[in-house]
Motif scaffolding. Sequence first.
Motif, short mmCIF file in Angstrom:
data_model
loop_
_atom_site.label_atom_id
_atom_site.label_comp_id
_atom_site.label_asym_id
_atom_site.label_seq_id
_atom_site.Cartn_x
_atom_site.Cartn_y
_atom_site.Cartn_z
N VAL A 59 0.85 -1.18 0.00
CA VAL A 59 0.00 0.00 0.00
C VAL A 59 0.90 1.24 0.00
N GLY A 60 0.57 2.16 -0.88
CA GLY A 60 1.37 3.38 -1.00
C GLY A 60 2.31 3.33 -2.18
N SER A 61 2.47 2.15 -2.79
CA SER A 61 3.27 2.06 -4.02
C SER A 61 2.49 1.28 -5.08
N GLU A 62 2.19 0.02 -4.83
CA GLU A 62 1.46 -0.81 -5.80
C GLU A 62 -0.05 -0.78 -5.59
N VAL A 63 -0.48 -0.41 -4.40
CA VAL A 63 -1.90 -0.44 -4.02
C VAL A 63 -2.27 0.94 -3.49
N SER A 64 -3.39 1.47 -3.97
CA SER A 64 -3.85 2.78 -3.51
C SER A 64 -4.52 2.67 -2.14
N LEU A 65 -4.69 3.80 -1.49
CA LEU A 65 -5.41 3.85 -0.23
C LEU A 65 -6.82 3.28 -0.41
N ALA A 66 -7.51 3.69 -1.46
CA ALA A 66 -8.88 3.22 -1.70
C ALA A 66 -8.93 1.69 -1.90
N GLU A 67 -7.96 1.16 -2.63
CA GLU A 67 -7.92 -0.29 -2.82
C GLU A 67 -7.65 -1.01 -1.50
N ALA A 68 -6.77 -0.46 -0.69
CA ALA A 68 -6.48 -1.07 0.62
C ALA A 68 -7.70 -1.01 1.53
N GLN A 69 -8.44 0.09 1.46
CA GLN A 69 -9.66 0.20 2.26
C GLN A 69 -10.69 -0.84 1.81
N ALA A 70 -10.79 -1.07 0.50
CA ALA A 70 -11.70 -2.11 0.01
C ALA A 70 -11.25 -3.48 0.52
N GLN A 111 -0.61 5.99 6.29
CA GLN A 111 -2.07 6.07 6.47
C GLN A 111 -2.68 4.73 6.86
N GLN A 112 -1.98 3.96 7.70
CA GLN A 112 -2.50 2.68 8.15
C GLN A 112 -3.84 2.86 8.87
N SER A 113 -3.97 3.91 9.65
CA SER A 113 -5.23 4.12 10.38
C SER A 113 -6.39 4.40 9.42
N GLU A 114 -6.11 5.06 8.30
CA GLU A 114 -7.16 5.31 7.32
C GLU A 114 -7.60 4.01 6.63
N VAL A 115 -6.67 3.08 6.43
CA VAL A 115 -7.03 1.76 5.91
C VAL A 115 -7.94 1.07 6.92
N ALA A 116 -7.53 1.09 8.18
CA ALA A 116 -8.30 0.43 9.23
C ALA A 116 -9.67 1.07 9.43
N ASP A 117 -9.77 2.38 9.19
CA ASP A 117 -11.06 3.07 9.34
C ASP A 117 -12.15 2.42 8.49
N ALA A 118 -11.80 1.92 7.31
CA ALA A 118 -12.80 1.29 6.45
C ALA A 118 -13.36 0.04 7.10
N TYR A 141 6.07 -5.18 6.84
CA TYR A 141 6.85 -5.36 5.61
C TYR A 141 6.17 -6.33 4.64
N GLN A 142 5.58 -7.42 5.16
CA GLN A 142 5.00 -8.45 4.29
C GLN A 142 3.86 -9.12 5.02
N LEU A 143 2.87 -9.62 4.25
CA LEU A 143 1.75 -10.38 4.79
C LEU A 143 1.59 -11.67 3.98
N PRO A 144 0.91 -12.67 4.54
CA PRO A 144 0.71 -13.93 3.81
C PRO A 144 0.08 -13.71 2.44
N LYS A 145 0.54 -14.49 1.47
CA LYS A 145 0.01 -14.47 0.10
C LYS A 145 0.12 -13.09 -0.55
N ASN A 146 1.04 -12.26 -0.06
CA ASN A 146 1.24 -10.91 -0.55
C ASN A 146 0.00 -10.02 -0.35
N ALA A 147 -0.86 -10.39 0.61
CA ALA A 147 -2.05 -9.59 0.88
C ALA A 147 -1.65 -8.18 1.27
N ALA A 148 -2.46 -7.21 0.86
CA ALA A 148 -2.20 -5.82 1.20
C ALA A 148 -2.59 -5.50 2.64
#
Length: 158
Positions: A59-70, A111-118, A141-148
């Motif tokens: 998130v913040g490079s390959e994934v947008s804030l909106a995509e992370a919120q989804a 903007q981790q808190s903004e992701v969590a807000d969703a 740094y990383q999550l299982p299955k490359n999840a955002a």
Amino acid sequence: MNSTRQSRFDAIAAAMGHSFAGEILIGGDYVSTQRHGPQVFVSGQIPRVGTTVVVTGRVGSEVSLAEAQAGARICAMRALALLARALGSLDRITQLLKVGVYVQSAADFTQQSEVADAASALLHEVLGPAGTHTRTSVGVYQLPKNAAVELDLIAAVE
């Protein structure tokens, strides 16, 4: 019309275009939910629909804030689906206690808190006042299955 928790859950799932009715896969030697007295712990949920992780990358490079919120909303829906299965009904949740949201973050993403807000907003939308909770949101740094994003929670139940 009196809207039930399940009907709100179903309406949100339909609006998202996803079904959470099928099996929710786990990826190892653990359980997806664990009840201990009046609490249920839900294992970390990634934004997987069926067998596909639908929001992947940093998130913040390959994934947008909106995509992370989804993605966070999908994680929250998966957690609610697991609670409904474990308890027989979302109505047995008396209060969400704690939600943890982990965001696979680019080095300069803050903007981790903004992701969590969703996810928090969705949980409150489905559960009403019982959906309010304490929360931690962290960049990783990383999550299982490359999840955002990944979410876990603890609920107080009847």
